[in-house]
Motif scaffolding. Structure first.
Motif, PDB file in Angstrom:
ATOM      1  N   ARG A  25      41.420  41.273  43.847  1.00 52.73           N
ATOM      2  CA  ARG A  25      40.475  40.254  44.279  1.00 52.73           C
ATOM      3  C   ARG A  25      39.957  39.377  43.146  1.00 52.73           C
ATOM      4  O   ARG A  25      39.940  38.154  43.235  1.00 52.73           O
ATOM      5  CB  ARG A  25      39.308  40.972  44.994  1.00 52.73           C
ATOM      6  CG  ARG A  25      38.083  40.161  45.281  1.00 52.73           C
ATOM      7  CD  ARG A  25      38.284  39.105  46.337  1.00 52.73           C
ATOM      8  NE  ARG A  25      39.008  39.606  47.509  1.00 52.73           N
ATOM      9  CZ  ARG A  25      39.693  38.828  48.333  1.00 52.73           C
ATOM     10  NH1 ARG A  25      39.779  37.537  48.114  1.00 52.73           N
ATOM     11  NH2 ARG A  25      40.324  39.345  49.351  1.00 52.73           N
ATOM     12  N   LYS A  26      39.565  40.020  42.033  1.00 51.50           N
ATOM     13  CA  LYS A  26      38.942  39.283  40.932  1.00 51.50           C
ATOM     14  C   LYS A  26      39.853  38.210  40.354  1.00 51.50           C
ATOM     15  O   LYS A  26      39.396  37.203  39.836  1.00 51.50           O
ATOM     16  CB  LYS A  26      38.551  40.252  39.805  1.00 51.50           C
ATOM     17  CG  LYS A  26      37.235  40.924  40.059  1.00 51.50           C
ATOM     18  CD  LYS A  26      36.806  41.693  38.821  1.00 51.50           C
ATOM     19  CE  LYS A  26      35.417  42.278  39.005  1.00 51.50           C
ATOM     20  NZ  LYS A  26      35.082  43.207  37.937  1.00 51.50           N
ATOM     21  N   ASN A  29      41.442  34.083  42.507  1.00 54.60           N
ATOM     22  CA  ASN A  29      41.111  32.673  42.319  1.00 54.60           C
ATOM     23  C   ASN A  29      41.820  32.089  41.107  1.00 54.60           C
ATOM     24  O   ASN A  29      42.216  30.923  41.119  1.00 54.60           O
ATOM     25  CB  ASN A  29      39.595  32.490  42.175  1.00 54.60           C
ATOM     26  CG  ASN A  29      38.916  32.397  43.538  1.00 54.60           C
ATOM     27  OD1 ASN A  29      39.604  32.242  44.555  1.00 54.60           O
ATOM     28  ND2 ASN A  29      37.609  32.513  43.557  1.00 54.60           N
ATOM     29  N   SER A 173      31.116  29.364  50.815  1.00 50.79           N
ATOM     30  CA  SER A 173      31.080  30.824  50.815  1.00 50.79           C
ATOM     31  C   SER A 173      32.480  31.427  50.748  1.00 50.79           C
ATOM     32  O   SER A 173      32.665  32.518  50.201  1.00 50.79           O
ATOM     33  CB  SER A 173      30.354  31.318  52.063  1.00 50.79           C
ATOM     34  OG  SER A 173      31.072  30.891  53.192  1.00 50.79           O
ATOM     35  N   GLN A 174      33.474  30.696  51.273  1.00 48.47           N
ATOM     36  CA  GLN A 174      34.837  31.249  51.280  1.00 48.47           C
ATOM     37  C   GLN A 174      35.433  31.345  49.880  1.00 48.47           C
ATOM     38  O   GLN A 174      36.334  32.138  49.642  1.00 48.47           O
ATOM     39  CB  GLN A 174      35.758  30.380  52.130  1.00 48.47           C
ATOM     40  CG  GLN A 174      35.344  30.279  53.581  1.00 48.47           C
ATOM     41  CD  GLN A 174      36.225  29.299  54.338  1.00 48.47           C
ATOM     42  OE1 GLN A 174      37.384  29.128  54.024  1.00 48.47           O
ATOM     43  NE2 GLN A 174      35.635  28.639  55.323  1.00 48.47           N
ATOM     44  N   ASN A 176      34.099  32.404  47.150  1.00 47.98           N
ATOM     45  CA  ASN A 176      33.825  33.708  46.546  1.00 47.98           C
ATOM     46  C   ASN A 176      34.150  34.880  47.476  1.00 47.98           C
ATOM     47  O   ASN A 176      34.561  35.930  47.031  1.00 47.98           O
ATOM     48  CB  ASN A 176      32.361  33.789  46.131  1.00 47.98           C
ATOM     49  CG  ASN A 176      32.051  32.784  45.043  1.00 47.98           C
ATOM     50  OD1 ASN A 176      32.888  32.518  44.179  1.00 47.98           O
ATOM     51  ND2 ASN A 176      30.864  32.214  45.096  1.00 47.98           N
ATOM     52  N   ASN A 177      33.948  34.656  48.754  1.00 46.97           N
ATOM     53  CA  ASN A 177      34.175  35.732  49.717  1.00 46.97           C
ATOM     54  C   ASN A 177      35.048  35.265  50.861  1.00 46.97           C
ATOM     55  O   ASN A 177      34.608  34.497  51.689  1.00 46.97           O
ATOM     56  CB  ASN A 177      32.844  36.182  50.336  1.00 46.97           C
ATOM     57  CG  ASN A 177      31.986  36.860  49.336  1.00 46.97           C
ATOM     58  OD1 ASN A 177      32.406  37.842  48.738  1.00 46.97           O
ATOM     59  ND2 ASN A 177      30.802  36.309  49.122  1.00 46.97           N
ATOM     60  N   ARG A 178      36.254  35.718  50.878  1.00 44.75           N
ATOM     61  CA  ARG A 178      37.089  35.393  52.034  1.00 44.75           C
ATOM     62  C   ARG A 178      37.976  36.585  52.308  1.00 44.75           C
ATOM     63  O   ARG A 178      38.200  37.429  51.440  1.00 44.75           O
ATOM     64  CB  ARG A 178      37.915  34.142  51.786  1.00 44.75           C
ATOM     65  CG  ARG A 178      38.852  34.239  50.605  1.00 44.75           C
ATOM     66  CD  ARG A 178      39.622  32.958  50.418  1.00 44.75           C
ATOM     67  NE  ARG A 178      40.514  33.076  49.263  1.00 44.75           N
ATOM     68  CZ  ARG A 178      40.156  32.798  48.019  1.00 44.75           C
ATOM     69  NH1 ARG A 178      38.933  32.398  47.758  1.00 44.75           N
ATOM     70  NH2 ARG A 178      41.019  32.949  47.026  1.00 44.75           N
ATOM     71  N   LYS A 179      38.454  36.637  53.530  1.00 44.17           N
ATOM     72  CA  LYS A 179      39.232  37.802  53.910  1.00 44.17           C
ATOM     73  C   LYS A 179      40.605  37.357  54.373  1.00 44.17           C
ATOM     74  O   LYS A 179      40.722  36.538  55.280  1.00 44.17           O
ATOM     75  CB  LYS A 179      38.517  38.569  55.017  1.00 44.17           C
ATOM     76  CG  LYS A 179      38.632  40.042  54.791  1.00 44.17           C
ATOM     77  CD  LYS A 179      37.863  40.845  55.786  1.00 44.17           C
ATOM     78  CE  LYS A 179      38.453  42.239  55.726  1.00 44.17           C
ATOM     79  NZ  LYS A 179      38.039  43.089  56.775  1.00 44.17           N
TER      80      LYS A 179
END
Lengths: 473, 375
Positions: A25-26, A29, A173-174, A176-179
């Motif tokens: 995850r980290k 991006n 918000s996506q 930093n946080n998305r699924k």
């Protein structure tokens, strides 16, 4: 790089997906950022500096706005500075030659034009980055403290070069946080393939009809051929542009993003006000949120409301290209929307849907003539042919040749311009059950997407097929 | 339920992308595409400055698409789809009746006029040289009734007329259109290639001979033989219509006694045949005639009549020269596309007093090399 190329489809996309999903995850991006920079640098490496510059400037401005949140004037200065820098970038690269030519024309000077090549997608990403600082300033989105995350937003390759214009508040918000999920990934593939098919199979092929008509000397055109030509262009630009948006939205979904829709069957509109709510939605929303409403919208005096309307449509036109024909095209819609607002909309409603639809399509199709000819007088000559004012034949053998060769494609394009297929699909999904539904979902649907994939590959390969009649010639 | 369908689509997508790439990697790169008749791009060498200028990525893109596996399959598949869509052309080639393919002929603009001026200039500079011009229409004109319904390419007769009107009287213009039209029931053009057949060239030869007062050989002075039955020419390569049947190549050999000495000057090869049968095994079988394109060929014959002629030409001449050669002691065949030395010097040095230009309408409407004639 463009989506509709073999290198993107077969190399860039699978490699990016692979790296994206194997890293934690980290790092995701960073992977997206690097991939986007490569994507952008592929054709014109030099302008990657512009992207990096843009990201840094916006990051700093965002932070400044946050820091001076309590000091109204300083925060305001920061947001103004950001808008000025972004608009200067856009103006310098896109409009300086237009400006120079007009100055030369008006006061008889002879400054040389700069002949800069236009950085791909600059009209899109400058608008996106402006939305970031403005949203932060208005408190509609939190500041982004992580420079990598902000750079990922600015450079995100799915919508980088042809939109949709993703406003920061819609994805803040996506970032930093998305699924990413299997269902979303599959949705993304489907959406991407729909877009790819629209571009490669529909837009490019009907584009051949338009370019053939466009290359015909105007005294050899006929009335019907001229209409066929501009109708072909109407389909070409819709399927090209909306196909690109579909691909962007689909790619976004593969990486877990949800972008807003950019097109909603514009060609079923029954008036022009509706057309512009369905066409290039992200641009219309941008102008509304960041220009029209701040100027007071229509909640001001009548004179000011119409002033606002025409400013917006003047700039909408100019945004599409640095040339007067685009301004005319924008103002043309501004005038029609003003007329509709005055009361024509009510008249249209009384006349009924078919007449409304015919009217809307007529206005839009005629509008594309202004759009497609850079030189206004060429567009006017073409319009004369369309309306039989140039002493041309009504139709000839060539007209029939086009109808025979493109008739089936045109019928398909009409069907795909409406929600017919989508409605049919949901009807089958709600009515069918048991094994029939499984057969439909796992057979028909998969087959449909597989055929798109195979066909687009064939057409993409064919486009690079280049037989030489004479060796060494 | 929904999940299984979604998984299948993901698998389908990924497997397809991967397997195409695996094929691309496993199948070795090719140097040359017979189908496209051109050298293919090879993997570019990495250089930092080329990467920065964008050249590397461009070259890489060219390489990737050129070496894409099963190109022929994809291109042919696309042609099939176009036919299903009721298209009557593909990649600029019309699908005619009876298996005829035709290349679209577009308006030549000013090219015909400009090229004719160049010929006039040449003729003006060489009043002592007898100059002839033979302009051959393409199959799209001779068999225009076989074109798809309502197809309306530019009329080649217009181009021929423009040239005829513009050409100085000092140049003998040989009009083969009528002669070819009279014999169009015979197999005078290939259906899948942009050339005329040797039979078509024979009628061109009779038209020239009549104009020049040569005592031309009747058809029965030759034995004819089919040397290949599976020739798929350039039109086929472009259109990629798999349902089209192949052409055959007919060759005429003189029954009378004559010997030739053919020298391909650019490759330093000599032979005593006007044909190169190794090409019959390749894709481009038309190169059977005079070994395809050469900058300069000289042919000496056993006819000791002292007559010499120079021919400036495109490849339509290759099947034509075997007839003309029987009337001259020396023939100099120059292809201006590849010959870059002074023509003036050449004609003077070899004391040539007769010159023939032989072009087909399509090439002549695009040619940029005729100007070399005045160098």
């Amino acid at each position: 790089m463009i989506f509709s190329s073999l290198t993107f489809l077969f190399i860039f996309l699978p490699m990016t997906l692979l790296l994206y999903f194997i890293f934690p995850r980290k790092i995701k991006n960073i992977i997206l950022l690097i991939a986007s920079l490569i994507f952008y640098a592929w054709g014109e490496p030099i302008y990657i500096l512009l992207m990096i510059f843009s990201s840094i400037v916006d990051y700093i401005h965002g932070m400044l706005i946050e820091r001076y949140r309590d000091d109204g004037i300083k925060a305001k200065l920061a947001v103004i500075s950001s808008v000025i820098i972004n608009l200067s970038l856009l103006s310098f690269f896109k409009y300086s030659d237009f400006f120079i030519l007009n100055i030369n024309y008006l006061i008889g000077t002879s400054f040389d034009t700069l002949n800069l090549s236009l950085p791909i997608g600059i009209s899109f990403y400058t608008f996106q980055t402006m939305s970031y600082t403005i949203d932060v300033y208005r408190g509609e989105a939190p500041v982004q403290r992580n420079p990598i995350a902000l750079a990922t937003y600015v450079t995100l390759f799915p919508q980088l070069i042809a939109g949709p214009i993703v406003r920061y508040q819609t994805v803040a918000s996506q970032i930093n946080n998305r699924k990413e999920t299997i269902d979303k990934f599959a949705e993304g593939i489907k959406r991407f393939l729909i877009g790819l098919g629209k571009k490669v199979l529909l837009a490019n092929n009907i584009g051949m009809l338009w370019s053939s008509v466009q290359n015909t000397p105007q005294n050899e055109l006929t009335v019907v051929t001229a209409w066929l030509g501009i109708i072909a262009f109407s389909f070409q630009i819709y399927f090209d542009f909306s196909g690109y948006s579909d691909m962007a939205i689909g790619l976004g979904k593969m990486f877990g993003f949800d972008f807003l829709e950019n097109f909603n069957y514009p060609y079923i509109s029954k008036n022009i006000t509706e057309f512009w709510r369905r066409w290039h939605i992200s641009l219309g929303t941008w102008f509304k949120d960041y220009l029209y409403i701040p100027m007071g919208g229509n909640r001001v005096s009548k004179v000011k409301a119409y002033r606002n309307l025409f400013i917006v449509w003047f700039l909408t036109g100019l945004w599409h290209g640095a040339s007067w024909n685009f301004v005319v095209w924008g103002l043309y819609f501004g005038i029609i929307i003003a007329i509709e607002r005055v009361g024509f909309l009510k008249v249209l409603k009384r006349l009924g849907k078919p007449i409304g639809h015919f009217y809307a399509m007529f206005v839009v199709t005629v509008g594309w003539v202004f759009f497609v000819f850079d030189k206004l007088n060429e567009g006017i000559e073409y319009l004369k042919v369309m309306f039989g004012l140039n002493n041309v034949q009504f139709y000839n053998g060539q007209t029939f040749y086009y109808i025979i060769n493109y008739g089936l494609l045109l019928i398909a394009l009409i069907i795909f311009s409406t929600p017919f297929i989508t409605k049919l699909h949901s009807k089958i999904m709600s009515k069918a059950d048991g094994s029939l539904k499984i057969l439909y979902e796992n057979g028909v649907i998969i087959g449909f997407y597989f055929i798109i994939l195979i066909l687009t590959t064939a057409y993409l390969v064919d486009a690079t097929y280049n037989p030489f009649l004479y060796f060494r010639f | 339920m929904k999940n299984s369908s979604n998984k299948i689509i993901i698998i389908m997508f990924i497997v397809f992308l991967l397997s195409v790439n695996i094929l691309n990697i496993v199948i070795p790169d090719k140097e040359f595409s017979e189908l496209e008749n051109r050298v293919l791009s090879q993997i570019p060498k990495f250089q930092l400055n080329k990467l920065l200028s964008g050249q590397f990525t461009n070259k890489f893109e060219e390489y990737y698409v050129d070496q894409f596996s099963y190109r022929e399959f994809w291109v042919g598949f696309k042609a099939k789809v176009e036919k299903l869509l009721n298209k009557t052309e593909n990649n600029g080639i019309y699908f005619g009746e009876n298996g005829y393919l035709f290349e679209d002929y577009e308006s030549p603009g000013n090219k015909i006029k400009d090229n004719t001026e160049i010929i006039n200039e040449f003729s003006g500079k060489h009043p002592d040289i007898a100059t002839y011009f033979l302009l051959v229409p393409n199959s799209i004109k001779i068999y225009e009734e076989k074109l798809p319904l309502f197809a309306s390419p530019y009329d080649q007769l217009d181009s021929i007329k423009v040239m005829k009107d513009k050409l100085n009287k000092s140049v003998e213009f040989i009009d083969v259109y009528e002669t070819l039209m009279k014999n169009k029931d015979e197999y005078i053009y290939f259906k899948t290639d942009h050339h005329w057949t040797m039979r078509g060239a024979y009628y061109g030869y009779t038209a020239l001979a009549k104009e020049l007062g040569l005592n031309y050989y009747k058809m029965d002075s030759f034995n004819s033989r089919i040397v290949s039955k599976n020739f798929l020419g350039t039109y086929y390569s472009k259109a990629q219509d798999w349902s089209i049947s192949s052409d055959s190549i007919e060759v005429f050999y003189p029954k009378f006694d004559i010997q030739y000495e053919v020298s391909y000057k650019d490759t330093n090869k000599s032979t005593n045949s006007l044909y190169e049968s190794s090409h019959l095994e390749e894709k481009d079988k038309y190169s059977y005639f005079l070994d395809g394109n050469h900058a300069l060929i000289t042919i000496n014959t056993s006819i000791k009549n002292g007559k010499k002629i120079a021919i400036f030409k495109d490849s339509y001449s290759h099947s034509f020269i075997p007839f003309l050669v029987n009337h001259y002691e020396e023939i100099h065949v120059i292809d201006l596309r590849y010959y870059n030395l002074s023509i003036n010097d050449y004609l003077e040095k070899n004391n040539i007093k007769e010159v023939l230009f032989l072009y087909n309408v399509s090439t002549f409407s695009k040619d940029n090399n005729i100007r070399k004639i005045n160098y």
